[in-house]
Design a protein around this motif. Structure first.
Motif, PDB file in Angstrom:
ATOM      1  N   ARG A  15      12.816  -4.531  -0.280  1.00  0.00           N
ATOM      2  CA  ARG A  15      12.371  -2.897  -0.261  1.00  0.00           C
ATOM      3  C   ARG A  15      10.866  -3.254  -0.336  1.00  0.00           C
ATOM      4  O   ARG A  15      10.041  -2.153  -0.172  1.00  0.00           O
ATOM      5  CB  ARG A  15      13.369  -2.808  -1.792  1.00  0.00           C
ATOM      6  N   ALA A  16      10.460  -4.284  -1.056  1.00  0.00           N
ATOM      7  CA  ALA A  16       8.815  -4.299  -0.988  1.00  0.00           C
ATOM      8  C   ALA A  16       7.689  -4.589   0.403  1.00  0.00           C
ATOM      9  O   ALA A  16       7.140  -3.481   0.532  1.00  0.00           O
ATOM     10  CB  ALA A  16       8.437  -6.024  -1.320  1.00  0.00           C
ATOM     11  N   LEU A  17       8.648  -4.434   1.152  1.00  0.00           N
ATOM     12  CA  LEU A  17       8.170  -4.784   3.379  1.00  0.00           C
ATOM     13  C   LEU A  17       8.629  -3.175   3.171  1.00  0.00           C
ATOM     14  O   LEU A  17       7.248  -2.734   3.807  1.00  0.00           O
ATOM     15  CB  LEU A  17       9.826  -5.178   3.881  1.00  0.00           C
ATOM     16  N   VAL A  18       9.904  -2.750   2.863  1.00  0.00           N
ATOM     17  CA  VAL A  18       9.433  -1.066   3.556  1.00  0.00           C
ATOM     18  C   VAL A  18       8.927   0.030   2.657  1.00  0.00           C
ATOM     19  O   VAL A  18       7.471   0.699   3.498  1.00  0.00           O
ATOM     20  CB  VAL A  18      10.708  -0.377   3.001  1.00  0.00           C
ATOM     21  N   LEU A  19       8.962  -0.598   1.520  1.00  0.00           N
ATOM     22  CA  LEU A  19       7.687   0.818   0.247  1.00  0.00           C
ATOM     23  C   LEU A  19       6.085  -0.516   0.716  1.00  0.00           C
ATOM     24  O   LEU A  19       5.478   0.955   0.805  1.00  0.00           O
ATOM     25  CB  LEU A  19       7.776  -0.036  -0.945  1.00  0.00           C
ATOM     26  N   GLY A  20       5.689  -1.510   1.283  1.00  0.00           N
ATOM     27  CA  GLY A  20       4.613  -2.053   1.136  1.00  0.00           C
ATOM     28  C   GLY A  20       4.208  -1.068   3.184  1.00  0.00           C
ATOM     29  O   GLY A  20       3.189  -0.095   3.118  1.00  0.00           O
ATOM     30  N   VAL A  21       5.252  -1.254   4.036  1.00  0.00           N
ATOM     31  CA  VAL A  21       4.956  -0.039   4.575  1.00  0.00           C
ATOM     32  C   VAL A  21       4.555   1.181   4.920  1.00  0.00           C
ATOM     33  O   VAL A  21       3.552   2.021   5.034  1.00  0.00           O
ATOM     34  CB  VAL A  21       5.914  -0.296   5.982  1.00  0.00           C
ATOM     35  N   THR A  27      -3.738  -1.840   0.226  1.00  0.00           N
ATOM     36  CA  THR A  27      -5.079  -0.278   1.066  1.00  0.00           C
ATOM     37  C   THR A  27      -5.824  -1.163   0.413  1.00  0.00           C
ATOM     38  O   THR A  27      -6.457  -0.521   1.470  1.00  0.00           O
ATOM     39  CB  THR A  27      -3.488   0.369   0.563  1.00  0.00           C
ATOM     40  N   LEU A  28      -6.218  -1.325  -0.448  1.00  0.00           N
ATOM     41  CA  LEU A  28      -7.715  -1.226  -1.231  1.00  0.00           C
ATOM     42  C   LEU A  28      -8.495  -3.277  -0.187  1.00  0.00           C
ATOM     43  O   LEU A  28      -9.827  -2.646   0.634  1.00  0.00           O
ATOM     44  CB  LEU A  28      -7.865  -2.670  -1.878  1.00  0.00           C
ATOM     45  N   LEU A  29      -7.494  -3.618  -0.195  1.00  0.00           N
ATOM     46  CA  LEU A  29      -7.910  -4.868   0.967  1.00  0.00           C
ATOM     47  C   LEU A  29      -7.789  -4.769   2.642  1.00  0.00           C
ATOM     48  O   LEU A  29      -9.515  -4.840   3.247  1.00  0.00           O
ATOM     49  CB  LEU A  29      -6.610  -6.036   1.273  1.00  0.00           C
ATOM     50  N   SER A  89       1.177  -3.215   2.891  1.00  0.00           N
ATOM     51  CA  SER A  89       0.515  -2.202   3.008  1.00  0.00           C
ATOM     52  C   SER A  89      -1.226  -2.318   3.867  1.00  0.00           C
ATOM     53  O   SER A  89      -1.342  -2.355   3.647  1.00  0.00           O
ATOM     54  CB  SER A  89       0.591  -1.839   1.441  1.00  0.00           C
ATOM     55  N   ALA A  90      -1.073  -3.737   2.960  1.00  0.00           N
ATOM     56  CA  ALA A  90      -2.513  -4.490   3.944  1.00  0.00           C
ATOM     57  C   ALA A  90      -2.879  -3.902   5.459  1.00  0.00           C
ATOM     58  O   ALA A  90      -2.997  -3.461   5.995  1.00  0.00           O
ATOM     59  CB  ALA A  90      -3.072  -6.109   3.587  1.00  0.00           C
TER      60      ALA A  90
END
Length: 282
Positions: free
Chosen positions: A14-20, A60-62, A242-243
């Motif tokens: 879930r973390a991977l999907v939401l990060g993408v 995303t800030l990174l 996300s980065a």
């Protein structure tokens, strides 16, 4: 030490999907906040925690810092020098102060209406309806841009225009109204070229994302200090995803907007909003 039982595979996926999703939609003008509300709702997942949401946004800030670090350093130095010189002759100094002034509307409105905005983050139907507003903003800005032979670059921005873009960013506190979409749309509305509007939108978002993320992080740690260690693998996966995706999307979008319009994103927002509203009414 991390207990092996903490490696919850479903949580990490879930973390991977939401990060993408966060990495892509933070910069593409389709509202990352709406997608982080809608995606778990559609999939039947638990709502992301405040800490996880913060980590995704800092990913995303990174990405922003990696893409724009040279420009940011030049802007930072020029802004500091402008204080001693009492002059804004340097375009980078003006841009730095525009970013400062443009951040204030979101800070003020977010502070005074924090409770109201928080309630919207648990309402997928409201996020779906707000996507219609994003579609309208993107379409309207393109219609305005078509009336001009060509846009101008960031050196032509004035104080009142910088403030106007700042209020456009504040409107995007509503999940479903894209931050990048509203600020790019306002940039086009005041006469900027698409690429210049996108670049300014990304630069303006840096202090807003950092400040909001820091506040959320402090609130999350105050509520449950053990949450970081309890969910560390998922937090790391979400942050990296996300980065990485955010970095690629920024590069792609800046190139895309040199020769393409925002209409495709407006259509996407319209279709997704209609789908969510329809499903929510069933």
């Amino acid at each position: 030490m991390i207990n092996p039982t903490q490696f919850n595979v479903s949580e990490i996926l879930r973390a991977l999907v939401l990060g993408v999703v966060q990495g892509a939609t933070e910069f593409i003008p389709v509202s990352s906040s709406a997608h982080l509300v809608i995606m778990p709702w559609l999939a039947g997942w638990p709502d992301p925690s405040l800490l996880f949401d913060t980590v995704l946004h800092w990913g995303t800030l990174l990405a922003l810092l990696l893409v724009f670090w040279r420009e940011l350093w030049a802007i930072f130095i020029a802004t500091l020098q402008s204080i001693g010189r009492r002059s804004l002759a340097d375009p980078n100094a003006r841009l730095g102060w525009y970013i400062v002034v443009g951040t204030l509307p979101a800070v003020g409105i977010g502070y005074f209406f924090e409770g109201f905005f928080e309630t919207l983050y648990s309402d997928a139907a409201a996020a779906g309806r707000a996507l219609f507003i994003t579609a309208l903003l993107l379409t309207g800005s393109e219609l305005l841009a078509r009336r001009r032979a060509r846009g101008v670059d960031l050196t032509s921005v004035s104080w009142d225009q910088a403030i106007a873009i700042g209020f456009a960013q504040a409107v995007a506190l509503v999940p479903g109204i894209s931050r990048s979409g509203s600020t790019i749309a306002m940039g086009l509305g005041i006469g900027l070229r698409r690429e210049a509007a996108a670049r300014y939108s990304f630069l303006l978002g840096i202090p807003a994302v950092f400040g909001a993320g820091l506040l959320q992080l402090l609130q999350a740690l105050d509520t449950d200090p053990t949450e970081v260690t309890a969910h560390l693998p998922a937090l790391v996966v979400g942050f990296i995803a996300s980065a990485l995706v955010g970095y690629l999307v920024i590069r792609w979008l800046l190139a895309y907007l040199r020769s393409h319009t925002l209409y495709v994103f407006a259509v996407y927002c319209l279709l997704l909003g209609a789908l969510v509203v329809a499903l929510a009414s069933v």
